[in-house]
Design a protein around this motif. Structure first.
Motif, PDB file in Angstrom:
ATOM      1  N   ALA A   1       0.821  -1.213   0.000  1.00 29.30           N
ATOM      2  CA  ALA A   1       0.000   0.000   0.000  1.00 29.30           C
ATOM      3  C   ALA A   1       0.855   1.263   0.000  1.00 29.30           C
ATOM      4  CB  ALA A   1      -0.933   0.005   1.212  1.00 29.30           C
ATOM      5  N   TYR A   2       2.094   1.178   0.541  1.00 25.10           N
ATOM      6  CA  TYR A   2       2.948   2.372   0.594  1.00 25.10           C
ATOM      7  C   TYR A   2       3.148   2.977  -0.792  1.00 25.10           C
ATOM      8  CZ  TYR A   2       4.184   0.818   5.295  1.00 25.10           C
ATOM      9  OH  TYR A   2       4.146   0.427   6.596  1.00 25.10           O
TER      10      TYR A   2
ATOM     11  N   GLY B   1       1.075   3.057  -3.133  1.00 27.41           N
ATOM     12  CA  GLY B   1      -0.166   3.600  -3.681  1.00 27.41           C
ATOM     13  C   GLY B   1      -0.503   5.011  -3.251  1.00 27.41           C
ATOM     14  N   TYR B   2       0.289   5.586  -2.347  1.00 28.56           N
ATOM     15  CA  TYR B   2      -0.052   6.903  -1.822  1.00 28.56           C
ATOM     16  C   TYR B   2       1.067   7.892  -2.125  1.00 28.56           C
ATOM     17  CZ  TYR B   2      -3.093   9.745   1.109  1.00 28.56           C
ATOM     18  OH  TYR B   2      -3.994  10.684   1.557  1.00 28.56           O
ATOM     19  N   ARG B   3       0.719   9.057  -2.666  1.00 27.59           N
ATOM     20  CA  ARG B   3       1.716  10.097  -2.927  1.00 27.59           C
ATOM     21  C   ARG B   3       2.074  10.740  -1.593  1.00 27.59           C
ATOM     22  NH1 ARG B   3       0.963  15.292  -4.945  1.00 27.59           N
ATOM     23  NH2 ARG B   3      -1.259  14.901  -5.043  1.00 27.59           N
ATOM     24  N   PRO B   4       3.310  10.510  -1.094  1.00 29.38           N
ATOM     25  CA  PRO B   4       3.585  10.866   0.307  1.00 29.38           C
ATOM     26  C   PRO B   4       3.657  12.363   0.574  1.00 29.38           C
ATOM     27  CG  PRO B   4       5.563  10.058  -0.779  1.00 29.38           C
ATOM     28  CD  PRO B   4       4.457   9.884  -1.770  1.00 29.38           C
ATOM     29  N   PRO B   5       2.868  12.856   1.539  1.00 28.30           N
ATOM     30  CA  PRO B   5       3.062  14.219   2.038  1.00 28.30           C
ATOM     31  C   PRO B   5       4.337  14.262   2.884  1.00 28.30           C
ATOM     32  CG  PRO B   5       0.886  13.339   2.624  1.00 28.30           C
ATOM     33  CD  PRO B   5       1.732  12.195   2.186  1.00 28.30           C
TER      34      PRO B   5
ATOM     35  N   GLY C   1       5.007  14.730   5.948  1.00 27.70           N
ATOM     36  CA  GLY C   1       4.952  13.988   7.204  1.00 27.70           C
ATOM     37  C   GLY C   1       5.223  12.511   7.009  1.00 27.70           C
ATOM     38  N   MET C   2       4.727  11.948   5.898  1.00 30.49           N
ATOM     39  CA  MET C   2       4.927  10.528   5.635  1.00 30.49           C
ATOM     40  C   MET C   2       6.383  10.244   5.273  1.00 30.49           C
ATOM     41  SD  MET C   2       2.744   8.145   3.038  1.00 30.49           S
ATOM     42  CE  MET C   2       3.352   6.572   2.470  1.00 30.49           C
TER      43      MET C   2
ATOM     44  N   TRP D   1       8.381  10.229   8.477  1.00 25.42           N
ATOM     45  CA  TRP D   1       8.155   8.998   9.230  1.00 25.42           C
ATOM     46  C   TRP D   1       8.907   7.821   8.611  1.00 25.42           C
ATOM     47  CZ3 TRP D   1       5.259   5.020   6.821  1.00 25.42           C
ATOM     48  CH2 TRP D   1       5.015   3.895   7.621  1.00 25.42           C
TER      49      TRP D   1
ATOM     50  N   GLU E   1       3.854  21.590  12.106  1.00 27.28           N
ATOM     51  CA  GLU E   1       4.382  20.264  11.806  1.00 27.28           C
ATOM     52  C   GLU E   1       5.324  20.290  10.608  1.00 27.28           C
ATOM     53  OE1 GLU E   1       4.175  16.847   9.183  1.00 27.28           O
ATOM     54  OE2 GLU E   1       2.511  18.250   9.069  1.00 27.28           O
TER      55      GLU E   1
END
Lengths: 231, 137
Positions: free
Chosen positions: B19-20, B22-26, B28-29, B32, B109
């Motif tokens: 799943a990682y 599949g998401y365009r990381p902001p 914060g991601m 992390w 943040e």
């Protein structure tokens, strides 16, 4: 304006795994992604399946991944995305068909935090009074529409069974309500192994929330409350 | 009934590490993910370090024999990577503590993450220059 919409398709009765299909549609720049999807469904391909209901950002039905981020299709304008748009179902759920996912685990998490006012004291003659300052404490978390944008944007949720941001937001709404009397029970639920402590302050939930709720802040407030009140 | 079984067989979900992608990381991601990777890297080195210190028990010869490993060019470049991981993990750790204990931190943040990158570069660039110089002489 001509846009190419790349949609992830999956029919459990005929496909072994999801695939992508491209549609070219003529839309106005001020149209929303939902308008493009409706246009595809109504004039190109009636088999395209997605959820939508109010189409005005209040019911939370049409949460999906738009260009890789969780958004409500009815709140994103085409002009903010450009001529190439990718639409995929929410991550971390079982896909029922195309963009429709099985949200039952999400609602189970929601029910687990007892998302209703608990107060066994005899009701006063008139209303249970609350000052504007007391109301302000949980104002932000009353805005949740349970669309699952936050929970399915959470990298921890993709790999681990835990309560998830949305359930904690709705617990926060009652935890910080001066009229509620179930603080201890709720904090006990949230203090479990798969409660608030699974949150790694990634902030994907806050970024994804279509209602602008400061989700991570709400989770952090619950964490501090457990830390300073329970110990 | 046949369609029911077909549905059972073709259950598709996007759970798990895949799943990682599949998401365009902001930002914060990204912070992390780097925190996890550097944390695991530092832990790996720590395990090796425990083993080499433990070898002192078997006398100075055994211990010195192992030290050839630390003088190997590959390891010395690896040391620079280790320092990078340590610096990032330390700086971002302070950011996480701030988010946990300073109630207003959530407002800043992103700025805090850019601050972490700034602190990291300020600390790492001079250290890396010193370490590369030490390898070359």
């Amino acid at each position: 304006m001509l846009v190419t919409v790349r949609v992830q398709r999956f029919n459990p009765e005929t496909d072994s795994k999801p695939y992508y299909q491209e549609y070219t549609v003529e839309v106005e720049p001020t149209d929303r992604v939902l308008d493009a999807l409706n246009y595809i469904k109504w004039y190109h391909d009636g088999t395209l399946t997605f959820r939508r209901s109010c189409a005005h950002g209040v019911c939370g039905s049409d949460a999906m991944r738009i260009n890789g981020r969780n958004r409500l299709a009815c709140k994103v304008l085409i002009k903010d995305l450009g001529p190439k748009i990718t639409v995929e179902p929410l991550l971390g759920f079982r896909i029922i068909r195309d963009l429709v996912v099985d949200m039952e685990p999400f609602f189970a998490q929601y029910r687990a935090v007892m998302p209703y006012l608990i107060n066994d004291e005899p009701p006063p003659v008139r209303e249970r009074l609350q000052s504007p300052e007391e109301r302000e404490l949980y104002d932000d978390t009353t805005k949740c529409i349970l669309c699952a944008c936050c929970t399915s944007a959470c990298p921890i949720f993709w790999t681990t069974e835990w309560l998830g941001p949305a359930a904690i937001v709705n617990a926060h709404r009652f935890l910080f309500d001066s009229r509620d009397r179930a603080t201890e029970e709720r904090l006990a639920i949230l203090n479990q192994k798969f409660g608030v402590w699974r949150c790694r302050t990634i902030f994907n939930c806050t970024e994804a929330c279509p209602r602008g709720i400061q989700v991570t802040n709400a989770i952090e407030q619950v964490k501090r409350r457990i830390l300073f009140e329970q110990s | 009934m046949t369609t029911e079984t077909a549905r059972e067989v073709r259950q598709v979900s996007s759970r798990g590490l895949g799943a990682y992608r599949g998401y365009r990381p902001p930002p914060g991601m990204i912070s992390w993910a780097l925190h996890r990777v550097t944390g695991l890297g530092v832990l790996l080195f720590l395990l090796l370090h425990i083993v080499d210190i433990f070898l002192v028990n078997y006398g100075p010869e055994t211990f010195n024999e192992l030290l050839f490993l630390y003088r190997h060019p590959v390891f010395r470049i690896g040391e620079i990577v280790l320092v990078a991981g340590l610096y990032y993990h330390a700086a971002n750790g302070v950011r996480i503590i701030l988010i946990d204990f300073w109630p207003q931190a959530y407002r800043y943040e992103r700025q805090l993450f850019y601050g972490v990158i700034a602190v990291f570069l300020l600390a790492f660039v001079p250290t890396a220059i010193l370490m590369i110089r030490a390898i070359l002489v």
